[in-house]
Scaffold this active site. Structure first.
Site, PDB file in Angstrom:
ATOM      1  N   GLU A  92       1.967  -2.447   9.102  1.00  0.00           N
ATOM      2  CA  GLU A  92       1.397  -2.791   7.811  1.00  0.00           C
ATOM      3  C   GLU A  92       2.329  -3.734   7.067  1.00  0.00           C
ATOM      4  OE1 GLU A  92      -1.308   1.187   6.967  1.00  0.00           O
ATOM      5  OE2 GLU A  92       0.056   0.449   5.421  1.00  0.00           O
TER       6      GLU A  92
ATOM      7  N   HIS B 159      -1.509  -4.745   0.704  1.00  0.00           N
ATOM      8  CA  HIS B 159      -1.024  -4.292   1.998  1.00  0.00           C
ATOM      9  C   HIS B 159      -2.132  -4.451   3.018  1.00  0.00           C
ATOM     10  CE1 HIS B 159      -2.996  -0.463   0.773  1.00  0.00           C
ATOM     11  NE2 HIS B 159      -3.010  -0.145   2.056  1.00  0.00           N
TER      12      HIS B 159
ATOM     13  N   HIS C 150      -4.264  -3.156   6.634  1.00  0.00           N
ATOM     14  CA  HIS C 150      -4.719  -2.028   7.458  1.00  0.00           C
ATOM     15  C   HIS C 150      -4.941  -2.539   8.873  1.00  0.00           C
ATOM     16  CE1 HIS C 150      -6.372   0.960   4.192  1.00  0.00           C
ATOM     17  NE2 HIS C 150      -5.059   0.821   4.167  1.00  0.00           N
TER      18      HIS C 150
ATOM     19  N   ASP D  77      -3.474   6.269   0.059  1.00  0.00           N
ATOM     20  CA  ASP D  77      -3.415   5.164  -0.915  1.00  0.00           C
ATOM     21  C   ASP D  77      -3.710   5.695  -2.315  1.00  0.00           C
ATOM     22  OD1 ASP D  77      -5.018   2.767   1.320  1.00  0.00           O
ATOM     23  OD2 ASP D  77      -2.883   3.097   0.934  1.00  0.00           O
TER      24      ASP D  77
END
Lengths: 159, 102
Positions: A25, A87, A89, A100
């Site tokens: 990530e 960010h 995935h 999250d």
């Protein structure tokens, strides 16, 4: 629904960061201006950050508080503010997880980019409800001529 | 003693848009409790359901994370300034091996 305004150049920067760190990530800081009266947030800078996790970087990320503090000071020195984070995935949809949600605050934009087999896909932005029960998706658009950011500079977020 | 707590921008909606709140406290923990007593809607974003400071919430005394001092028991002096700074964490829904879901 609120709206996050992100230039094509900044979107590409996020996508490239996500592709470069795959299968781990990526993460970074979004700096800009919030316009609550219009329910809009305008991104002026994208600061890639280091994923500080020592392990499990394929499905977890951490940006250290010292990096957040430095980014905040940098933003405010330019008359801006930290308005969100991004960010990726890897091989998962661009939708926030329970993890999250548990680690989010309201009042920020959380941009998530899905990366499928190393290729960036959907980029979506989310805001946490004030009662922490859920994320609400916000619109994501490129700026119209009247709302183009004053400048568009990329640096790395360092602690 | 009177100390200042700087409120991060996203949480100012819960402090009547005040970016800094002055409270009477002798320790970091007392300062945060006084803050959330004055602004109750702030509490859920600093503390979890068990009343513990959320793991991603950090408190700085000046430039020092109080975790490197005495944690919540860190003493504060008149005029001290506390900053609430988040770690930013997240990731996919599936927990990593050996990690709890929380």
């Amino acid at each position: 629904m609120s709206l996050l305004i992100l230039t094509h150049r900044h979107r590409v920067a996020i996508e490239r960061h996500a592709a470069a760190t795959y299968p781990e990530e990526c993460c970074g800081v979004l700096i800009g201006r919030a316009h609550p009266e219009r329910r809009e947030v305008l991104i002026e800078q994208v600061l890639p950050a280091r994923n500080e996790r020592e392990e499990a970087r394929e499905n977890r990320f951490v940006i250290a508080p010292e990096v957040v503090l430095a980014a905040t000071r940098q933003a405010r020195s330019a008359g801006l503010d930290v308005v969100g984070y991004y960010h990726s995935h890897p091989d998962h949809p661009a939708e926030p997880s329970d993890f999250d949600r548990e680690h989010a605050w309201p009042g920020l934009s959380y941009v998530i980019v899905a990366v499928e087999k190393g290729e960036p896909g959907a980029v979506r932005s989310w805001r946490l409800a004030d009662d922490r029960s859920r994320f609400e998706e916000e619109g994501l658009e490129e700026p119209r001529a009247a709302t183009r950011p004053a400048r568009s500079v990329e640096r790395s977020a360092r602690g | 003693m009177s100390v200042r707590v700087q409120i991060p921008t996203p949480l100012r909606r819960f402090t009547d848009e005040n970016g800094e709140v002055e409270v009477e406290a002798g320790t970091v923990e007392e300062a945060l409790r006084a803050l959330t007593e004055r602004h109750p809607d702030l509490a859920r974003h600093l503390y979890d359901d068990a009343g513990r400071l959320r793991s991603f919430v950090n408190v700085f005394l000046g430039d020092e994370d109080v975790r490197h001092l005495d944690g919540p028991a860190t003493a504060v002096s008149p005029g001290d300034c506390l900053l609430i700074i988040p770690s930013i964490a997240g990731g996919l829904g599936a927990p990593a091996a050996g990690e709890s879901r929380r």
